[in-house]
Design a protein around this motif. Structure first.
Motif, PDB file in Angstrom:
ATOM      1  N   UNK A   1      29.599  34.197  -4.907  1.00 28.18           N
ATOM      2  CA  UNK A   1      29.026  34.247  -3.562  1.00 28.18           C
ATOM      3  C   UNK A   1      27.938  35.313  -3.489  1.00 28.18           C
ATOM      4  N   UNK A   2      28.177  36.482  -4.064  1.00 28.50           N
ATOM      5  CA  UNK A   2      27.170  37.550  -4.063  1.00 28.50           C
ATOM      6  C   UNK A   2      25.926  37.128  -4.833  1.00 28.50           C
ATOM      7  N   UNK A   3      26.098  36.434  -5.949  1.00 28.95           N
ATOM      8  CA  UNK A   3      24.955  35.973  -6.732  1.00 28.95           C
ATOM      9  C   UNK A   3      24.142  34.938  -5.968  1.00 28.95           C
ATOM     10  N   UNK A   4      24.812  34.031  -5.254  1.00 25.50           N
ATOM     11  CA  UNK A   4      24.096  33.010  -4.481  1.00 25.50           C
ATOM     12  C   UNK A   4      23.283  33.663  -3.371  1.00 25.50           C
ATOM     13  N   UNK A   5      23.877  34.605  -2.640  1.00 26.35           N
ATOM     14  CA  UNK A   5      23.146  35.288  -1.573  1.00 26.35           C
ATOM     15  C   UNK A   5      21.974  36.084  -2.143  1.00 26.35           C
ATOM     16  N   UNK A   6      22.176  36.733  -3.257  1.00 25.94           N
ATOM     17  CA  UNK A   6      21.116  37.520  -3.880  1.00 25.94           C
ATOM     18  C   UNK A   6      19.973  36.619  -4.331  1.00 25.94           C
ATOM     19  N   UNK A   7      20.300  35.479  -4.922  1.00 23.39           N
ATOM     20  CA  UNK A   7      19.258  34.554  -5.384  1.00 23.39           C
ATOM     21  C   UNK A   7      18.476  33.997  -4.205  1.00 23.39           C
ATOM     22  N   UNK A   8      19.173  33.616  -3.152  1.00 24.61           N
ATOM     23  CA  UNK A   8      18.481  33.079  -1.976  1.00 24.61           C
ATOM     24  C   UNK A   8      17.557  34.114  -1.355  1.00 24.61           C
ATOM     25  N   UNK A   9      17.975  35.361  -1.368  1.00 26.23           N
ATOM     26  CA  UNK A   9      17.159  36.433  -0.813  1.00 26.23           C
ATOM     27  C   UNK A   9      15.866  36.618  -1.608  1.00 26.23           C
ATOM     28  N   UNK A  10      15.954  36.479  -2.932  1.00 28.69           N
ATOM     29  CA  UNK A  10      14.806  36.722  -3.795  1.00 28.69           C
ATOM     30  C   UNK A  10      14.094  35.456  -4.251  1.00 28.69           C
ATOM     31  N   UNK A  11      14.432  34.309  -3.716  1.00 28.39           N
ATOM     32  CA  UNK A  11      13.877  33.043  -4.207  1.00 28.39           C
ATOM     33  C   UNK A  11      12.360  32.984  -4.063  1.00 28.39           C
ATOM     34  N   UNK A  12      11.813  33.476  -2.971  1.00 23.92           N
ATOM     35  CA  UNK A  12      10.361  33.434  -2.778  1.00 23.92           C
ATOM     36  C   UNK A  12       9.653  34.339  -3.784  1.00 23.92           C
ATOM     37  N   UNK A  13      10.233  35.501  -4.061  1.00 23.61           N
ATOM     38  CA  UNK A  13       9.636  36.387  -5.061  1.00 23.61           C
ATOM     39  C   UNK A  13       9.701  35.767  -6.454  1.00 23.61           C
ATOM     40  N   UNK A  14      10.773  35.077  -6.754  1.00 25.42           N
ATOM     41  CA  UNK A  14      10.892  34.427  -8.056  1.00 25.42           C
ATOM     42  C   UNK A  14       9.804  33.379  -8.224  1.00 25.42           C
ATOM     43  N   UNK A  15       9.525  32.608  -7.189  1.00 23.80           N
ATOM     44  CA  UNK A  15       8.484  31.584  -7.272  1.00 23.80           C
ATOM     45  C   UNK A  15       7.113  32.217  -7.464  1.00 23.80           C
ATOM     46  N   UNK A  16       6.905  33.394  -6.897  1.00 27.86           N
ATOM     47  CA  UNK A  16       5.610  34.066  -6.992  1.00 27.86           C
ATOM     48  C   UNK A  16       5.403  34.710  -8.362  1.00 27.86           C
ATOM     49  N   UNK A  17       6.398  35.430  -8.858  1.00 26.79           N
ATOM     50  CA  UNK A  17       6.218  36.220 -10.069  1.00 26.79           C
ATOM     51  C   UNK A  17       6.663  35.536 -11.359  1.00 26.79           C
ATOM     52  N   UNK A  18       7.479  34.528 -11.273  1.00 29.74           N
ATOM     53  CA  UNK A  18       8.026  33.923 -12.486  1.00 29.74           C
ATOM     54  C   UNK A  18       7.598  32.470 -12.653  1.00 29.74           C
ATOM     55  N   UNK A  19       6.355  32.180 -12.336  1.00 27.38           N
ATOM     56  CA  UNK A  19       5.830  30.827 -12.562  1.00 27.38           C
ATOM     57  C   UNK A  19       5.753  30.568 -14.064  1.00 27.38           C
ATOM     58  N   UNK A  20       6.131  29.384 -14.474  1.00 26.10           N
ATOM     59  CA  UNK A  20       6.020  28.999 -15.871  1.00 26.10           C
ATOM     60  C   UNK A  20       7.130  29.499 -16.767  1.00 26.10           C
ATOM     61  N   UNK A  21       8.183  30.046 -16.204  1.00 24.40           N
ATOM     62  CA  UNK A  21       9.288  30.514 -17.035  1.00 24.40           C
ATOM     63  C   UNK A  21       9.973  29.376 -17.771  1.00 24.40           C
ATOM     64  N   UNK A  22       9.901  28.194 -17.218  1.00 25.10           N
ATOM     65  CA  UNK A  22      10.541  27.064 -17.885  1.00 25.10           C
ATOM     66  C   UNK A  22       9.898  26.806 -19.239  1.00 25.10           C
ATOM     67  N   UNK A  23       8.617  27.131 -19.410  1.00 21.20           N
ATOM     68  CA  UNK A  23       7.950  26.943 -20.703  1.00 21.20           C
ATOM     69  C   UNK A  23       8.554  27.864 -21.754  1.00 21.20           C
ATOM     70  N   UNK A  24       8.864  29.092 -21.368  1.00 20.59           N
ATOM     71  CA  UNK A  24       9.471  30.032 -22.294  1.00 20.59           C
ATOM     72  C   UNK A  24      10.881  29.569 -22.663  1.00 20.59           C
TER      73      UNK A  24
END
Length: 62
Positions: free
Chosen positions: A19-42
């Motif tokens: 539950x803590x991980x889900x809330x933490x991920x949802x909180x930072x989801x917009x930042x992840x999209x901004x800073x970690x584009x293309x991670x799937x390639x790695x």
């Protein structure tokens, strides 16, 4: 091997952790999209590399 209390504690801890991980991920989801584009390639490159090592191991084992 484990007592009933230990198993209950482990289950409750796991649920609280997820539950803590889900809330933490949802909180930072917009930042992840901004800073970690293309991670799937790695990740894809890493998985291909591991697969290649596995194929080489099987090839040289025969």
């Amino acid at each position: 091997m484990f007592s009933t209390g230990q198993l209950i504690f482990a289950l409750l801890f796991f649920i609280a952790f997820v539950i803590a991980m889900v809330f933490s991920y949802r909180k930072d989801a917009k930042l992840h999209q901004l800073f970690y584009k293309g991670n799937y390639k790695i990740l894809l490159g890493f998985l291909i590399f591991i697969g290649l090592l596995f194929v080489i191991k099987i090839f040289f084992k025969r």
